[in-house]
Design an enzyme around this catalytic site. Structure first.
Site, mmCIF file in Angstrom:
data_model
loop_
_atom_site.group_PDB
_atom_site.id
_atom_site.type_symbol
_atom_site.label_atom_id
_atom_site.label_comp_id
_atom_site.label_asym_id
_atom_site.label_seq_id
_atom_site.Cartn_x
_atom_site.Cartn_y
_atom_site.Cartn_z
ATOM 1 N N ARG A 138 5.230 -0.727 -4.188
ATOM 2 C CA ARG A 138 5.055 -1.314 -2.646
ATOM 3 C C ARG A 138 3.756 -1.147 -3.211
ATOM 4 N NH1 ARG A 138 6.689 2.888 1.584
ATOM 5 N NH2 ARG A 138 4.731 2.877 1.100
ATOM 6 N N GLU A 160 -2.711 2.209 -1.171
ATOM 7 C CA GLU A 160 -2.582 2.768 -1.864
ATOM 8 C C GLU A 160 -1.062 1.823 -2.729
ATOM 9 O OE1 GLU A 160 -0.142 6.131 -2.774
ATOM 10 O OE2 GLU A 160 1.629 5.474 -0.206
ATOM 11 N N ASN A 162 2.632 1.832 -4.657
ATOM 12 C CA ASN A 162 3.440 2.932 -5.165
ATOM 13 C C ASN A 162 4.099 2.855 -5.719
ATOM 14 O OD1 ASN A 162 3.446 4.773 -2.483
ATOM 15 N ND2 ASN A 162 3.155 3.413 -1.913
ATOM 16 N N SER A 167 9.786 3.466 -0.568
ATOM 17 C CA SER A 167 11.263 3.243 0.440
ATOM 18 C C SER A 167 10.672 2.784 1.851
ATOM 19 C CB SER A 167 10.643 4.965 0.966
ATOM 20 O OG SER A 167 9.847 5.436 1.447
ATOM 21 N N LYS A 343 -3.665 8.091 -7.682
ATOM 22 C CA LYS A 343 -4.442 7.211 -6.641
ATOM 23 C C LYS A 343 -5.741 7.818 -7.907
ATOM 24 C CE LYS A 343 -1.712 8.161 -3.199
ATOM 25 N NZ LYS A 343 -0.695 8.555 -2.833
ATOM 26 N N LYS A 410 -8.282 12.861 -1.728
ATOM 27 C CA LYS A 410 -6.496 12.777 -1.820
ATOM 28 C C LYS A 410 -6.268 13.412 -3.292
ATOM 29 C CE LYS A 410 -6.226 8.261 0.429
ATOM 30 N NZ LYS A 410 -5.323 6.955 -0.211
ATOM 31 N N GLU A 414 2.506 12.242 -3.403
ATOM 32 C CA GLU A 414 3.058 11.349 -2.790
ATOM 33 C C GLU A 414 3.992 11.609 -1.465
ATOM 34 O OE1 GLU A 414 2.916 7.701 -3.039
ATOM 35 O OE2 GLU A 414 1.677 8.545 -5.736
ATOM 36 N N GLY A 415 4.238 10.879 -0.950
ATOM 37 C CA GLY A 415 5.384 11.338 -0.062
ATOM 38 C C GLY A 415 4.531 11.537 1.446
ATOM 39 N N ARG A 496 4.932 -0.494 9.526
ATOM 40 C CA ARG A 496 4.737 1.059 9.985
ATOM 41 C C ARG A 496 3.276 1.056 11.051
ATOM 42 N NH1 ARG A 496 4.462 5.071 4.758
ATOM 43 N NH2 ARG A 496 3.216 3.008 4.020
HETATM 44 P P1 ADP Z 1 1.406 8.652 -0.411
HETATM 45 O O1 ADP Z 1 1.249 8.374 -1.243
HETATM 46 O O2 ADP Z 1 1.564 10.125 0.486
HETATM 47 O O3 ADP Z 1 1.793 8.012 1.168
HETATM 48 P P2 ADP Z 1 -1.844 7.513 1.201
HETATM 49 O O4 ADP Z 1 -2.657 7.255 -0.434
HETATM 50 O O5 ADP Z 1 -0.917 6.391 1.324
HETATM 51 O O6 ADP Z 1 -0.817 8.208 0.413
HETATM 52 O O7 ADP Z 1 -1.919 8.128 2.535
HETATM 53 C C1 ADP Z 1 -0.865 8.329 3.640
HETATM 54 C C2 ADP Z 1 -1.902 7.713 4.866
HETATM 55 O O8 ADP Z 1 -2.471 8.521 5.087
HETATM 56 C C3 ADP Z 1 -1.198 6.216 4.542
HETATM 57 O O9 ADP Z 1 -0.073 5.418 5.117
HETATM 58 C C4 ADP Z 1 -2.726 6.360 6.252
HETATM 59 O O10 ADP Z 1 -2.058 6.318 7.234
HETATM 60 C C5 ADP Z 1 -3.169 7.107 5.711
HETATM 61 N N1 ADP Z 1 -5.208 6.864 4.330
HETATM 62 C C6 ADP Z 1 -4.880 6.853 3.677
HETATM 63 N N2 ADP Z 1 -6.243 6.317 3.113
HETATM 64 C C7 ADP Z 1 -6.400 5.118 3.682
HETATM 65 C C8 ADP Z 1 -7.718 5.327 4.261
HETATM 66 N N3 ADP Z 1 -8.727 4.640 3.267
HETATM 67 N N4 ADP Z 1 -8.282 4.887 5.388
HETATM 68 C C9 ADP Z 1 -7.479 5.036 6.308
HETATM 69 N N5 ADP Z 1 -6.387 5.350 5.956
HETATM 70 C C10 ADP Z 1 -5.865 6.186 5.045
HETATM 71 MG MG MG Z 2 2.593 6.654 -2.071
HETATM 72 MG MG MG Z 3 1.351 5.790 1.527
#
Ligand code: ADP
Ligand code: MG
Ligand code: MG
Length: 520
Positions: A138, A160, A162, A167, A343, A410, A414-415, A496
């Site tokens: 995803r 990101e 996945n 999920s 990441k 970051k 994950e999660g 979402r």
């Molecule tokens: P995870 O793998 O834990 O889901 P993410 O990289 O998706 O990590 O980050 C979690 C959440 O943080 C994302 O769903 C988003 O809401 C926010 N986020 C992450 N990176 C960004 C970004 N570059 N700009 C804006 N929001 C972000």
């Molecule tokens: Mg993720």
């Molecule tokens: Mg995410």
């Protein structure tokens, strides 16, 4: 996709509603959600209480009252890039030297990635016996609005990618179905009525798409040479609340003829219920807990667990992961594919192309091809936190109280719930030994234009400005040895949504909610 006209970005959407109307919508959604499985299990605190001692209750998943407006341009861009992303991550997973190099850059400050890589090395020394690898991926995006052009343009920028436990494919389809249902029944009855044809609700085939990927791997595994029936294992976390999301995929697979047996196996029970056949192929055998005479050969392990340190409380848990990895079952994902999803890999792939030299991305997807261009268009600025020139620049930004507000820091996790946002970054970094800063990446915050909507969560309606994150699913089945790609499909999507001010958007983590797309 059925439509007559579309929501104009300037129009008032969602329509003005009275308190009575909102309550009525909430009531309708409450029943529809449980009636159709747009639901999550009750939190453990309730289960532990006298209200639900046997843990049988479920509650509606948080969801928006209306599908959020989402720019068509960005939606289509995400859909179109997915097959290129599938190819990219299949290719990255196959490049062990590239991954080893990336892992080396984060390993000092990251025991989890270190231990994951150790599993790969152990199995490699013995030799992998299963060349096929399955990805249910995803790719997540937020919209970047360019106001300098008129009208403003909207681009999908990747948050990101996945590669494990991607999920919400199950629930996302039901969020789409819910909004379709409301469009046909309720929205038209509002005082400021919203005719169904005003909305443009794209189809969402995430359940069929993801289940289709698992079925393809099951078939590609071939017949059991040991004469057993084959099965698919859903490897899950104990006490999972997001169980219906997984069940929707399982029920879809259950529609196949001849039947494909699917079993849920908690991560902690791997060793108790599975064994490896004593032959060079190392088939994985699953003994049914309720009938020890029934032994299945595991064709596919679909991991909805094992993505974070919490699933590995002790060495036995790591041994269990290794046990699965060395088996002949097709893994979704392999350790290599899981590592491809960190990441740091995303940051390295998005490294800008130096003048007159090929990009790092071009190791996997040739520069200047339509696929490469599609991928580049989704990248945003991500920086290493190492001691290279670019890394030192990033460290300065991260520590500077004025600049840090535009970034998210970051770790390789994950999660949800692991990132550090904006003004919290400098103080956080002070708690991490400088020698470990390499294990983080610094990413520019994407700031999507907020829209209006209502979120129904735990029976309460939250009204306000919200921002959305689009997820695009992909399935890919490939041969690790030859590179042959047996399947590469775009497999539906997820929207979402969260309050504009909220930093994290995870539905399971309790910040965001399910939504669906109405194209603008
Ligand atoms: P995870 O793998 O834990 O889901 P993410 O990289 O998706 O990590 O980050 C979690 C959440 O943080 C994302 O769903 C988003 O809401 C926010 N986020 C992450 N990176 C960004 C970004 N570059 N700009 C804006 N929001 C972000
Ligand atoms: Mg993720
Ligand atoms: Mg995410």
């Amino acid at each position: 996709m059925s439509r007559v006209s579309k929501i104009e970005p300037t129009s008032s959407y969602p329509p003005e509603t009275t308190a009575d109307e909102l309550n009525h919508l909430a009531h309708t959604i409450k029943d529809w959600s449980i009636g159709n499985g747009l639901a999550v299990r009750t939190p453990p605190t309730v289960i532990a209480s006298e209200a639900d001692p046997t843990g049988i209750t479920a509650v509606p998943a948080p969801v928006t009252l209306f599908p959020s407006g989402f720019p068509r341009q960005a939606f289509l861009q995400g859909q179109k890039a997915q097959q290129a992303y599938n190819d990219l991550y299949a290719a990255v997973s196959r490049d062990e030297r590239f991954l080893a190099d990336v892992v080396k850059q984060v390993i000092d400050g990251d025991d989890f990635v270190r231990d994951l890589w150790a599993v790969h090395e152990t199995v490699k020394s013995e030799g992998y016996t299963q060349p096929l690898s399955l990805g249910l991926f995803r790719s997540d995006y937020m919209v970047h609005e360019d106001k300098s052009s008129s009208p403003p343009t909207h681009q999908a920028k990747q948050v990101e990618f996945n590669t494990i436990a991607s999920s919400f494919g199950g629930l996302s389809v039901y969020a789409s179905k819910l909004h379709n249902f409301l469009a046909k029944t309720e929205y038209a009855l509002l005082e400021q009525s919203l005719a169904p044809e005003v909305l443009e609700l794209p189809e969402n085939n995430a359940i069929e798409g993801l289940a289709g990927g698992l079925e393809a791997a099951y078939q590609a595994y071939g017949d059991s040479e040991l004469g057993h029936d084959k099965c698919v294992i859903f490897l899950v976390q104990g006490g999972e609340r997001n169980v219906f999301d997984q069940r929707h995929l399982e029920y879809q697979i259950g529609k196949a003829t001849p039947t494909i047996p699917v079993f849920r196996l908690p991560f902690a029970d791997i060793v108790e219920h599975t064994s490896i056949a004593a032959n060079p192929k190392r088939q994985l055998l699953y003994t049914h807990p309720r009938n020890p005479n029934k032994v299945f050969e595991v064709a596919v392990i679909y991991m909805r667990a094992g993505y974070g340190p919490g699933d590995y409380p002790n060495q036995q848990a790591w041994d269990a992961r290794c046990h699965l990895e060395r088996s002949h079952a097709i893994k979704c994902p392999t350790v290599l594919t899981q590592v491809a999803g960190i990441k740091k890999v995303q940051q390295v792939l998005a490294t800008p192309r130096p003048s007159s030299e090929p990009s790092i991305l071009s190791k996997f997807i040739k520069d200047d091809t339509p696929s490469a261009i599609a991928l580049w268009n989704t990248f945003t600025n991500i920086y290493p936190m190492d001691t290279s020139d670019v890394g030192l620049e990033a460290r300065k930004k991260a520590l500077d109280p004025k600049q840090c507000v535009d970034y998210v820091l970051k770790p390789q996790r994950e999660g949800g719930g692991n990132n550090i946002y904006g003004s919290a970054i400098p103080d956080f970094l002070k708690t991490v030994p400088e020698g470990h800063w390499n294990s983080y990446i610094l990413m520019e915050l994407i700031k999507p234009p907020p829209v209006k909507n209502f979120i129904l969560r735990n029976g309460n309606i939250e009204k306000g400005r919200v921002i959305s994150e689009l997820g695009v699913y992909g399935t890919c089945l490939w041969n690790q040895t030859t590179g042959e790609v047996l399947r590469n499909e775009q497999a539906g999507w997820l929207l979402r949504t969260k309050g504009e001010e909220s930093e994290e958007g995870g539905v399971a983590a309790g910040y965001g909610c399910m939504d669906s797309v109405s194209l603008t």
